[in-house]
Design a protein around this motif. Structure first.
Motif, PDB file in Angstrom:
ATOM      1  N   VAL A 161       0.832  -1.204   0.000  1.00  9.74           N
ATOM      2  CA  VAL A 161       0.000   0.000   0.000  1.00  9.74           C
ATOM      3  C   VAL A 161       0.866   1.254   0.000  1.00  9.74           C
ATOM      4  CG1 VAL A 161      -1.684   1.318   1.359  1.00  9.74           C
ATOM      5  CG2 VAL A 161      -1.932  -1.160   1.121  1.00  9.74           C
ATOM      6  N   TYR A 162       1.957   1.215   0.740  1.00 14.60           N
ATOM      7  CA  TYR A 162       2.831   2.384   0.851  1.00 14.60           C
ATOM      8  C   TYR A 162       3.363   2.804  -0.516  1.00 14.60           C
ATOM      9  CZ  TYR A 162       7.057   5.022   1.993  1.00 14.60           C
ATOM     10  OH  TYR A 162       8.038   5.974   2.049  1.00 14.60           O
ATOM     11  N   SER A 163       3.822   1.855  -1.313  1.00 18.19           N
ATOM     12  CA  SER A 163       4.365   2.177  -2.634  1.00 18.19           C
ATOM     13  C   SER A 163       3.294   2.758  -3.550  1.00 18.19           C
ATOM     14  CB  SER A 163       4.977   0.926  -3.270  1.00 18.19           C
ATOM     15  OG  SER A 163       6.007   0.410  -2.465  1.00 18.19           O
ATOM     16  N   GLU A 164       2.089   2.221  -3.475  1.00 21.29           N
ATOM     17  CA  GLU A 164       1.001   2.725  -4.313  1.00 21.29           C
ATOM     18  C   GLU A 164       0.654   4.166  -3.958  1.00 21.29           C
ATOM     19  OE1 GLU A 164      -3.632   1.601  -5.489  1.00 21.29           O
ATOM     20  OE2 GLU A 164      -2.476   0.328  -4.115  1.00 21.29           O
ATOM     21  N   LEU A 165       0.586   4.452  -2.653  1.00 20.65           N
ATOM     22  CA  LEU A 165       0.250   5.807  -2.230  1.00 20.65           C
ATOM     23  C   LEU A 165       1.384   6.787  -2.531  1.00 20.65           C
ATOM     24  CD1 LEU A 165      -1.487   5.019   1.178  1.00 20.65           C
ATOM     25  CD2 LEU A 165      -2.564   5.594  -0.993  1.00 20.65           C
ATOM     26  N   LYS A 166       2.625   6.339  -2.413  1.00 23.06           N
ATOM     27  CA  LYS A 166       3.753   7.199  -2.770  1.00 23.06           C
ATOM     28  C   LYS A 166       3.741   7.523  -4.257  1.00 23.06           C
ATOM     29  CE  LYS A 166       6.974   8.320  -0.512  1.00 23.06           C
ATOM     30  NZ  LYS A 166       7.278   9.551   0.253  1.00 23.06           N
ATOM     31  N   ALA A 167       3.329   6.567  -5.090  1.00 18.90           N
ATOM     32  CA  ALA A 167       3.227   6.824  -6.523  1.00 18.90           C
ATOM     33  C   ALA A 167       2.162   7.883  -6.806  1.00 18.90           C
ATOM     34  CB  ALA A 167       2.903   5.525  -7.264  1.00 18.90           C
ATOM     35  N   GLN A 168       1.017   7.802  -6.120  1.00 17.52           N
ATOM     36  CA  GLN A 168      -0.027   8.817  -6.299  1.00 17.52           C
ATOM     37  C   GLN A 168       0.469  10.189  -5.852  1.00 17.52           C
ATOM     38  OE1 GLN A 168      -3.983   7.810  -4.844  1.00 17.52           O
ATOM     39  NE2 GLN A 168      -3.521   5.631  -4.937  1.00 17.52           N
ATOM     40  N   ALA A 169       1.179  10.223  -4.722  1.00 14.29           N
ATOM     41  CA  ALA A 169       1.680  11.498  -4.217  1.00 14.29           C
ATOM     42  C   ALA A 169       2.730  12.085  -5.149  1.00 14.29           C
ATOM     43  CB  ALA A 169       2.273  11.300  -2.821  1.00 14.29           C
ATOM     44  N   GLU A 170       3.616  11.245  -5.655  1.00 14.09           N
ATOM     45  CA  GLU A 170       4.655  11.727  -6.578  1.00 14.09           C
ATOM     46  C   GLU A 170       4.022  12.294  -7.846  1.00 14.09           C
ATOM     47  OE1 GLU A 170       7.241   9.539  -9.717  1.00 14.09           O
ATOM     48  OE2 GLU A 170       8.173   9.140  -7.767  1.00 14.09           O
ATOM     49  N   ALA A 171       3.054  11.567  -8.411  1.00 10.51           N
ATOM     50  CA  ALA A 171       2.381  12.047  -9.627  1.00 10.51           C
ATOM     51  C   ALA A 171       1.681  13.380  -9.374  1.00 10.51           C
ATOM     52  CB  ALA A 171       1.379  10.999 -10.114  1.00 10.51           C
ATOM     53  N   THR A 172       1.107  13.544  -8.187  1.00 15.32           N
ATOM     54  CA  THR A 172       0.440  14.807  -7.837  1.00 15.32           C
ATOM     55  C   THR A 172       1.441  15.955  -7.789  1.00 15.32           C
ATOM     56  OG1 THR A 172      -1.187  13.571  -6.529  1.00 15.32           O
ATOM     57  CG2 THR A 172      -1.038  15.931  -6.136  1.00 15.32           C
ATOM     58  N   VAL A 173       2.608  15.699  -7.214  1.00 12.48           N
ATOM     59  CA  VAL A 173       3.643  16.736  -7.143  1.00 12.48           C
ATOM     60  C   VAL A 173       4.119  17.131  -8.537  1.00 12.48           C
ATOM     61  CG1 VAL A 173       6.021  17.192  -6.394  1.00 12.48           C
ATOM     62  CG2 VAL A 173       4.413  16.093  -4.826  1.00 12.48           C
ATOM     63  N   LEU A 174       4.365  16.148  -9.392  1.00  9.47           N
ATOM     64  CA  LEU A 174       4.869  16.446 -10.735  1.00  9.47           C
ATOM     65  C   LEU A 174       3.825  17.164 -11.587  1.00  9.47           C
ATOM     66  CD1 LEU A 174       6.831  13.140 -11.503  1.00  9.47           C
ATOM     67  CD2 LEU A 174       7.674  15.288 -10.548  1.00  9.47           C
ATOM     68  N   LEU A 175       2.547  16.817 -11.403  1.00  5.75           N
ATOM     69  CA  LEU A 175       1.489  17.495 -12.155  1.00  5.75           C
ATOM     70  C   LEU A 175       1.303  18.940 -11.714  1.00  5.75           C
ATOM     71  CD1 LEU A 175      -1.239  14.683 -12.369  1.00  5.75           C
ATOM     72  CD2 LEU A 175       0.105  15.629 -14.263  1.00  5.75           C
ATOM     73  N   ALA A 176       1.701  19.231 -10.481  1.00  5.45           N
ATOM     74  CA  ALA A 176       1.560  20.602  -9.964  1.00  5.45           C
ATOM     75  C   ALA A 176       2.681  21.525 -10.429  1.00  5.45           C
ATOM     76  CB  ALA A 176       1.526  20.574  -8.429  1.00  5.45           C
ATOM     77  N   ASN A 177       3.610  21.008 -11.218  1.00  4.02           N
ATOM     78  CA  ASN A 177       4.730  21.833 -11.661  1.00  4.02           C
ATOM     79  C   ASN A 177       4.271  23.013 -12.512  1.00  4.02           C
ATOM     80  OD1 ASN A 177       7.660  22.317 -12.224  1.00  4.02           O
ATOM     81  ND2 ASN A 177       6.995  21.854 -14.318  1.00  4.02           N
ATOM     82  N   ASP A 178       4.856  24.159 -12.249  1.00  7.55           N
ATOM     83  CA  ASP A 178       4.624  25.396 -13.003  1.00  7.55           C
ATOM     84  C   ASP A 178       3.181  25.890 -12.876  1.00  7.55           C
ATOM     85  OD1 ASP A 178       5.677  27.473 -14.419  1.00  7.55           O
ATOM     86  OD2 ASP A 178       5.377  26.557 -16.392  1.00  7.55           O
ATOM     87  N   MET A 179       2.546  25.549 -11.752  1.00 12.41           N
ATOM     88  CA  MET A 179       1.225  26.109 -11.469  1.00 12.41           C
ATOM     89  C   MET A 179       1.376  27.176 -10.388  1.00 12.41           C
ATOM     90  SD  MET A 179      -1.397  22.868 -11.421  1.00 12.41           S
ATOM     91  CE  MET A 179      -1.691  21.866 -12.872  1.00 12.41           C
ATOM     92  N   ASP A 180       0.918  28.356 -10.667  1.00 11.94           N
ATOM     93  CA  ASP A 180       1.031  29.491  -9.739  1.00 11.94           C
ATOM     94  C   ASP A 180       2.482  29.754  -9.343  1.00 11.94           C
ATOM     95  OD1 ASP A 180      -1.727  29.830  -9.754  1.00 11.94           O
ATOM     96  OD2 ASP A 180      -2.007  28.435  -8.084  1.00 11.94           O
ATOM     97  N   GLY A 181       3.385  29.539 -10.292  1.00 13.19           N
ATOM     98  CA  GLY A 181       4.789  29.855 -10.070  1.00 13.19           C
ATOM     99  C   GLY A 181       5.555  28.842  -9.253  1.00 13.19           C
ATOM    100  N   LEU A 182       4.981  27.662  -8.990  1.00  8.64           N
ATOM    101  CA  LEU A 182       5.643  26.640  -8.183  1.00  8.64           C
ATOM    102  C   LEU A 182       6.335  25.623  -9.101  1.00  8.64           C
ATOM    103  CD1 LEU A 182       6.152  25.306  -5.400  1.00  8.64           C
ATOM    104  CD2 LEU A 182       4.019  24.011  -5.763  1.00  8.64           C
ATOM    105  N   LEU A 183       7.639  25.448  -8.921  1.00 12.57           N
ATOM    106  CA  LEU A 183       8.405  24.451  -9.662  1.00 12.57           C
ATOM    107  C   LEU A 183       8.597  23.217  -8.767  1.00 12.57           C
ATOM    108  CD1 LEU A 183      11.181  26.683 -11.265  1.00 12.57           C
ATOM    109  CD2 LEU A 183       9.005  25.958 -12.275  1.00 12.57           C
ATOM    110  N   THR A 184       8.395  22.059  -9.355  1.00 15.50           N
ATOM    111  CA  THR A 184       8.482  20.817  -8.569  1.00 15.50           C
ATOM    112  C   THR A 184       9.362  19.793  -9.268  1.00 15.50           C
ATOM    113  OG1 THR A 184       6.585  19.734  -9.621  1.00 15.50           O
ATOM    114  CG2 THR A 184       6.128  21.173  -7.733  1.00 15.50           C
ATOM    115  N   CYS A 185       9.903  18.877  -8.482  1.00 12.91           N
ATOM    116  CA  CYS A 185      10.573  17.686  -9.001  1.00 12.91           C
ATOM    117  C   CYS A 185      10.573  16.643  -7.889  1.00 12.91           C
ATOM    118  CB  CYS A 185      11.989  17.976  -9.489  1.00 12.91           C
ATOM    119  SG  CYS A 185      13.165  18.326  -8.174  1.00 12.91           S
ATOM    120  N   ALA A 186      10.907  15.398  -8.235  1.00 14.86           N
ATOM    121  CA  ALA A 186      10.868  14.295  -7.261  1.00 14.86           C
ATOM    122  C   ALA A 186      12.104  13.427  -7.413  1.00 14.86           C
ATOM    123  CB  ALA A 186       9.612  13.445  -7.454  1.00 14.86           C
TER     124      ALA A 186
END
Length: 565
Positions: A161-186
């Motif tokens: 379960v931990y790996s699955e939830l970490k994958a969802q969280a990582e994808a959320t962070v990467l999708l938020a890149n360059d929104m409202d001036g926020l740069l992201t990476c993982a």
């Protein structure tokens, strides 16, 4: 309070007291131009004055205004905003593996928590968010990965379960890149280890203390990438610098991070355990067999609706040893300018030193080394044990040949026992007389006399056996214990079945067992006992699950009958 340099930059480390977070905070403070906001879920900051690598520098920074501590619950957006407000960078390194088996709490902390962090960063005008993920997001636990790179897709069936939830969280962070001036990476570190590790090394120690420690599980050629925690902290700082200087090639992307030194899974584990005083196993068990055993235990727990798996450490280690998982870190090297600052050998050494409290007691090791084997103790540790366990090979060989000769003489020559005994006595008489005629050094017949002490010991043993038998007969006559009756009756039945009906065969097997199997057992005592322990554990788990199901069924029957009425 000391004045803070105007050139200092402010950052927040979410999970600053976690395994990787402590190392990251120490490295940021060591650079000297960061004001570090340490945010963690613990209510108050507890520092160890003897921890000169992490807590002492943090204590000094707190007193000079270079560091601040905030209690944060990532499920509460307001507490996140309070911690990160005024920061230009947020490092999110929370250790969330504790919610491995609880999907709901894991989702609220890992996935919903990262959404709250992203939203808080956007409101507070944070410029950069670096998320510490895991390489397990691409691991499906059924296929090997050889030099996998960032082109790998997320796993379709995660190992937990931990790996699955970490994958969802990582994808959320990467999708938020360059929104409202926020740069992201993982970052995706593989098999992180180091001081204060609560996952990898403690699991290895748990396995080392169990019955599984006597075996090498699976293939010893499977390779894995490991990452020392200092290198993960260094990679996070490299990622922040790269987001500033090489934004286009870094933002919105994930990067694998390792020590760049793939090693055999078993070699890594055994180096760790040998450094803590545990012995190296020699016997191999196919990982398919071990996975089947662990699967049976898991099914038994599921049948009883048990969430606690006492064999989770074994399960995790079997997964680790069963597959090759190596990753290509050229993207991190090229775009993040990452290279390990601590070698794998140095990391293993420092980790072993920090876990000295888990080391096997050296006095216990010496005792085990010089301790007499269990089978030797069972045989009394005297001449019989010396012969049957082949301590003196020449002596044992002559005894073995003599016993085989007697067995052949009495049971395989198709003579009666009386005629065989008579012929044997005749041969012994002729041999002794001939020897006395040929040898002038033949001593007197006194060597054939029985001493008074020896006769007393013989009579004492006979009396002791007689009294023991009479005690057993008396206990049986009272008829108070069924278990005692079965202990006597069952061996007698097998004695009658094998020794009476098949006496020659039974005696031959007993001789082979005495001279061969006892020796083999002593040589592989640890392995055999380990296998017996594993089988006992499987049996115990099965019995517990069946009893639990029976109790559940009996408890539901009265309520069902009431409903029918």
């Amino acid at each position: 309070m000391a004045m803070v340099d105007d050139q200092s930059k402010t950052c927040t480390v979410l999970g600053g007291r976690s395994f990787v977070g402590r190392s990251l905070v120490a490295r940021l403070l060591k650079l000297g131009f960061w004001i570090v906001r340490v945010a963690d879920s613990t209510q108050s900051l507890q520092l160890d004055p003897d921890d000169h690598d992490y807590d002492v520098p943090l204590d000094r920074a707190l007193s000079t205004g270079r560091a601040f501590y905030f209690h944060v619950d990532v499920r509460n957006k307001k507490s996140v905003i309070n911690a990160i407000e005024g920061s230009s960078v947020v490092f999110y390194v929370n250790d969330d593996s504790s919610c491995n088996h609880d999907f709901f709490s894991g989702y609220t902390i890992i996935v919903q928590g990262v959404k709250n962090v992203i939203s808080a960063c956007q409101e507070c005008k944070v410029k950069r968010l670096i998320y510490n993920s895991t390489a397990d997001v691409v691991l499906d636990n059924s296929h090997d990965i050889h030099n996998g790179n960032e082109m790998l897709l997320y796993a379709t069936k995660f190992k937990n379960v931990y790996s699955e939830l970490k994958a969802q969280a990582e994808a959320t962070v990467l999708l938020a890149n360059d929104m409202d001036g926020l740069l992201t990476c993982a970052l995706r570190p593989s098999n992180v280890f180091g001081p204060r590790d609560e996952q990898l090394l403690p699991s290895l120690v748990d396995v080392a203390k169990s019955s599984w420690a006597k075996f090498i599980i699976g293939s010893d050629v499977n390779m894995c990438d490991y990452t020392y925690m200092e290198n993960v902290a260094h990679a996070l700082i490299c990622a922040e610098a790269a987001l500033v200087s090489r934004m286009v090639t870094v933002s919105g992307k994930a990067f694998f991070v390792t020590n760049l030194e793939p090693m055999s899974s078993w070699e890594f584990s055994l180096r760790m355990l040998e450094g803590l005083g545990y012995y190296r196993p020699m016997v191999k068990i196919p990982d398919v067999v071990v996975r089947l055993m662990v699967y049976l235990i898991k099914v038994m727990h599921l049948k009883t609706n048990s969430r606690h798996n006492s064999n989770s450490s074994v399960h995790n280690i079997v997964r680790l040893m069963s597959h090759t998982t190596t990753y290509d870190c050229s993207a991190a090297q090229h775009h993040l300018e990452y290279s390990p600052v601590v070698s794998l050998d140095e990391g293993i050494t420092s980790t072993i030193e920090s876990f000295s409290h888990l080391a096997k007691d050296s006095s216990v090791i010496l005792d085990e080394f010089y301790e007499q084997s269990k089978i030797a103790q069972l045989l009394g540790g005297g001449d019989v044990a010396e012969i049957l366990l082949w301590r003196d090979e020449r002596k044992s060989f002559f005894c073995f040949c003599g016993v085989v000769s007697l067995f052949y003489w009495f049971f395989l020559c198709e003579r009666t026992a009386v005629s065989s005994a008579a012929q044997l006595l005749l041969l012994v008489t002729v041999f002794l007389y001939g020897y006395s005629l040929m040898s002038t050094e033949m001593s007197s017949y006194s060597r054939f006399e029985v001493s008074e002490k020896g006769m007393r010991n013989f009579v004492t043993n006979i009396v002791s056996i007689w009294n023991g038998v009479s005690h057993v007969i008396k206990s049986l006559a009272q008829g108070r214990s069924w278990s005692f009756f079965l202990k006597v009756a069952v061996p007698l039945y097998f004695f009658k079945l094998f020794l009476v009906n098949y006496f020659p065969i039974s005696l031959g097997l007993a001789l082979a067992f005495s001279f061969i199997l006892l020796f083999i057992y002593e040589q592989y005592e640890e392995e055999i006992n380990g296998l017996i322990g594993i089988l006992n554990e499987l049996t115990r788990q099965y019995v517990v699950s069946e009893i639990s199901l029976l109790l559940m069924n009996t408890s539901t029957r009265p309520s069902m009958s009431k409903d029918v009425r």
